[in-house]
Design a protein around this motif. Structure first.
Motif, PDB file in Angstrom:
ATOM      1  N   LEU A  57      10.165 -14.505  15.094  1.00  0.00           N
ATOM      2  CA  LEU A  57       9.750 -13.178  15.561  1.00  0.00           C
ATOM      3  C   LEU A  57       9.754 -12.164  14.424  1.00  0.00           C
ATOM      4  CD1 LEU A  57      11.533 -12.908  19.031  1.00  0.00           C
ATOM      5  CD2 LEU A  57       9.082 -13.033  18.601  1.00  0.00           C
ATOM      6  N   ALA A  58      10.773 -12.211  13.586  1.00  0.00           N
ATOM      7  CA  ALA A  58      10.845 -11.282  12.455  1.00  0.00           C
ATOM      8  C   ALA A  58       9.689 -11.520  11.491  1.00  0.00           C
ATOM      9  CB  ALA A  58      12.181 -11.426  11.734  1.00  0.00           C
ATOM     10  N   ALA A  59       9.370 -12.783  11.232  1.00  0.00           N
ATOM     11  CA  ALA A  59       8.253 -13.098  10.337  1.00  0.00           C
ATOM     12  C   ALA A  59       6.930 -12.630  10.935  1.00  0.00           C
ATOM     13  CB  ALA A  59       8.202 -14.600  10.056  1.00  0.00           C
ATOM     14  N   ALA A  60       6.733 -12.858  12.230  1.00  0.00           N
ATOM     15  CA  ALA A  60       5.498 -12.428  12.886  1.00  0.00           C
ATOM     16  C   ALA A  60       5.394 -10.908  12.889  1.00  0.00           C
ATOM     17  CB  ALA A  60       5.444 -12.962  14.323  1.00  0.00           C
ATOM     18  N   GLU A  61       6.503 -10.233  13.153  1.00  0.00           N
ATOM     19  CA  GLU A  61       6.490  -8.772  13.153  1.00  0.00           C
ATOM     20  C   GLU A  61       6.175  -8.242  11.760  1.00  0.00           C
ATOM     21  OE1 GLU A  61       9.324  -4.958  14.307  1.00  0.00           O
ATOM     22  OE2 GLU A  61      10.157  -6.964  14.362  1.00  0.00           O
ATOM     23  N   SER A  62       6.762  -8.829  10.749  1.00  0.00           N
ATOM     24  CA  SER A  62       6.509  -8.411   9.369  1.00  0.00           C
ATOM     25  C   SER A  62       5.029  -8.597   9.021  1.00  0.00           C
ATOM     26  CB  SER A  62       7.385  -9.218   8.419  1.00  0.00           C
ATOM     27  OG  SER A  62       7.100  -8.880   7.081  1.00  0.00           O
ATOM     28  N   LYS A  63       4.467  -9.727   9.435  1.00  0.00           N
ATOM     29  CA  LYS A  63       3.048 -10.000   9.168  1.00  0.00           C
ATOM     30  C   LYS A  63       2.165  -8.968   9.873  1.00  0.00           C
ATOM     31  CE  LYS A  63      -0.455 -13.588   9.685  1.00  0.00           C
ATOM     32  NZ  LYS A  63      -0.755 -14.918  10.209  1.00  0.00           N
ATOM     33  N   ARG A  64       2.475  -8.669  11.122  1.00  0.00           N
ATOM     34  CA  ARG A  64       1.672  -7.699  11.880  1.00  0.00           C
ATOM     35  C   ARG A  64       1.790  -6.297  11.286  1.00  0.00           C
ATOM     36  NH1 ARG A  64      -0.837 -11.571  13.090  1.00  0.00           N
ATOM     37  NH2 ARG A  64      -0.574 -12.686  15.023  1.00  0.00           N
ATOM     38  N   VAL A  65       2.982  -5.929  10.836  1.00  0.00           N
ATOM     39  CA  VAL A  65       3.169  -4.612  10.214  1.00  0.00           C
ATOM     40  C   VAL A  65       2.347  -4.534   8.929  1.00  0.00           C
ATOM     41  CG1 VAL A  65       4.865  -3.142   9.036  1.00  0.00           C
ATOM     42  CG2 VAL A  65       5.395  -4.116  11.270  1.00  0.00           C
ATOM     43  N   ALA A  66       2.339  -5.609   8.151  1.00  0.00           N
ATOM     44  CA  ALA A  66       1.539  -5.634   6.921  1.00  0.00           C
ATOM     45  C   ALA A  66       0.051  -5.532   7.241  1.00  0.00           C
ATOM     46  CB  ALA A  66       1.827  -6.908   6.129  1.00  0.00           C
ATOM     47  N   GLU A  67      -0.398  -6.255   8.267  1.00  0.00           N
ATOM     48  CA  GLU A  67      -1.806  -6.181   8.670  1.00  0.00           C
ATOM     49  C   GLU A  67      -2.162  -4.774   9.133  1.00  0.00           C
ATOM     50  OE1 GLU A  67      -2.141  -9.197  11.660  1.00  0.00           O
ATOM     51  OE2 GLU A  67      -2.328 -10.817  10.190  1.00  0.00           O
ATOM     52  N   LEU A  68      -1.279  -4.167   9.903  1.00  0.00           N
ATOM     53  CA  LEU A  68      -1.519  -2.803  10.382  1.00  0.00           C
ATOM     54  C   LEU A  68      -1.595  -1.835   9.213  1.00  0.00           C
ATOM     55  CD1 LEU A  68      -1.845  -0.832  12.728  1.00  0.00           C
ATOM     56  CD2 LEU A  68       0.645  -0.720  12.870  1.00  0.00           C
ATOM     57  N   SER A  69      -0.733  -1.999   8.241  1.00  0.00           N
ATOM     58  CA  SER A  69      -0.742  -1.138   7.065  1.00  0.00           C
ATOM     59  C   SER A  69      -2.057  -1.291   6.310  1.00  0.00           C
ATOM     60  CB  SER A  69       0.440  -1.488   6.155  1.00  0.00           C
ATOM     61  OG  SER A  69       0.414  -0.715   4.996  1.00  0.00           O
ATOM     62  N   GLU A  70      -2.514  -2.530   6.173  1.00  0.00           N
ATOM     63  CA  GLU A  70      -3.785  -2.783   5.482  1.00  0.00           C
ATOM     64  C   GLU A  70      -4.950  -2.150   6.247  1.00  0.00           C
ATOM     65  OE1 GLU A  70      -6.644  -6.575   4.453  1.00  0.00           O
ATOM     66  OE2 GLU A  70      -4.486  -6.908   4.523  1.00  0.00           O
ATOM     67  N   ILE A  71      -4.935  -2.267   7.556  1.00  0.00           N
ATOM     68  CA  ILE A  71      -6.000  -1.662   8.373  1.00  0.00           C
ATOM     69  C   ILE A  71      -5.981  -0.150   8.220  1.00  0.00           C
ATOM     70  CG2 ILE A  71      -6.711  -1.233  10.761  1.00  0.00           C
ATOM     71  CD1 ILE A  71      -5.788  -4.147  11.359  1.00  0.00           C
ATOM     72  N   ARG A  72      -4.804   0.433   8.212  1.00  0.00           N
ATOM     73  CA  ARG A  72      -4.710   1.892   8.038  1.00  0.00           C
ATOM     74  C   ARG A  72      -5.235   2.308   6.676  1.00  0.00           C
ATOM     75  NH1 ARG A  72       1.202   2.634  10.844  1.00  0.00           N
ATOM     76  NH2 ARG A  72       0.428   2.854  12.971  1.00  0.00           N
ATOM     77  N   GLU A  73      -4.917   1.541   5.635  1.00  0.00           N
ATOM     78  CA  GLU A  73      -5.409   1.860   4.294  1.00  0.00           C
ATOM     79  C   GLU A  73      -6.932   1.772   4.240  1.00  0.00           C
ATOM     80  OE1 GLU A  73      -3.436  -0.656   1.465  1.00  0.00           O
ATOM     81  OE2 GLU A  73      -1.463   0.169   1.929  1.00  0.00           O
ATOM     82  N   ARG A  74      -7.495   0.711   4.839  1.00  0.00           N
ATOM     83  CA  ARG A  74      -8.961   0.568   4.845  1.00  0.00           C
ATOM     84  C   ARG A  74      -9.602   1.693   5.647  1.00  0.00           C
ATOM     85  NH1 ARG A  74      -8.545  -5.393   6.238  1.00  0.00           N
ATOM     86  NH2 ARG A  74      -9.278  -4.637   8.235  1.00  0.00           N
ATOM     87  N   THR A  75      -8.990   2.060   6.767  1.00  0.00           N
ATOM     88  CA  THR A  75      -9.518   3.155   7.580  1.00  0.00           C
ATOM     89  C   THR A  75      -9.494   4.453   6.800  1.00  0.00           C
ATOM     90  OG1 THR A  75      -8.762   2.063   9.607  1.00  0.00           O
ATOM     91  CG2 THR A  75      -9.229   4.420   9.743  1.00  0.00           C
ATOM     92  N   ALA A  76      -8.408   4.723   6.090  1.00  0.00           N
ATOM     93  CA  ALA A  76      -8.318   5.941   5.284  1.00  0.00           C
ATOM     94  C   ALA A  76      -9.380   5.945   4.196  1.00  0.00           C
ATOM     95  CB  ALA A  76      -6.923   6.076   4.676  1.00  0.00           C
ATOM     96  N   ALA A  77      -9.627   4.782   3.573  1.00  0.00           N
ATOM     97  CA  ALA A  77     -10.651   4.694   2.529  1.00  0.00           C
ATOM     98  C   ALA A  77     -12.043   4.950   3.103  1.00  0.00           C
ATOM     99  CB  ALA A  77     -10.599   3.320   1.854  1.00  0.00           C
ATOM    100  N   VAL A  78     -12.309   4.409   4.281  1.00  0.00           N
ATOM    101  CA  VAL A  78     -13.615   4.626   4.923  1.00  0.00           C
ATOM    102  C   VAL A  78     -13.780   6.100   5.289  1.00  0.00           C
ATOM    103  CG1 VAL A  78     -14.971   4.121   7.001  1.00  0.00           C
ATOM    104  CG2 VAL A  78     -13.875   2.257   5.736  1.00  0.00           C
TER     105      VAL A  78
END
Length: 117
Positions: A54-75
């Protein structure tokens, strides 16, 4: 004293009859306790494994969310820049219709011939 001796012999005889069952019951208790300890250890391990996954999955999802937010900010930033560039563009339009006619452009519904050519 004779009654006492008979009582002791009967008690000893009954004890000897029951003793194998007592030994067997103690053995079953020991085996069951060991099985329960193994089961409890298995449960603890399964919980720890679950928590790790669960901790690994949560960490992965948080990283994905962070990446999506960064891409959204760039767009969004690119959109803002494009909007600003578009706002600075000035479309050159003739100031007077007479100047347009001098260049052969007609605003009337006719062709260049109706403009006097």
């Amino acid at each position: 004293m004779h009654c006492h001796r008979i009582f002791l012999l009967v008690a000893r005889s009954e004890y000897l009859e029951v003793k194998p069952r007592l030994v067997e019951a103690r053995h079953e208790i020991t085996v069951t306790a060991a099985e329960m300890a193994r089961a409890a250890a298995d449960i603890d391990k399964a919980r720890a494994d679950r928590d790790t996954r669960l901790a690994a999955a949560e960490s992965k999802r948080v990283a994905e969310l962070s990446e999506i937010r960064e891409r959204t900010a760039a767009v969004i930033q690119e959109l803002v820049k494009a909007t600003e560039r578009d706002g600075r563009r000035v479309v050159a339009a003739p100031a007077k219709p007479a100047l347009a006619n001098a260049g052969g452009i007609s605003h009337s519904s006719g062709s260049a011939r109706s403009a006097g050519w």
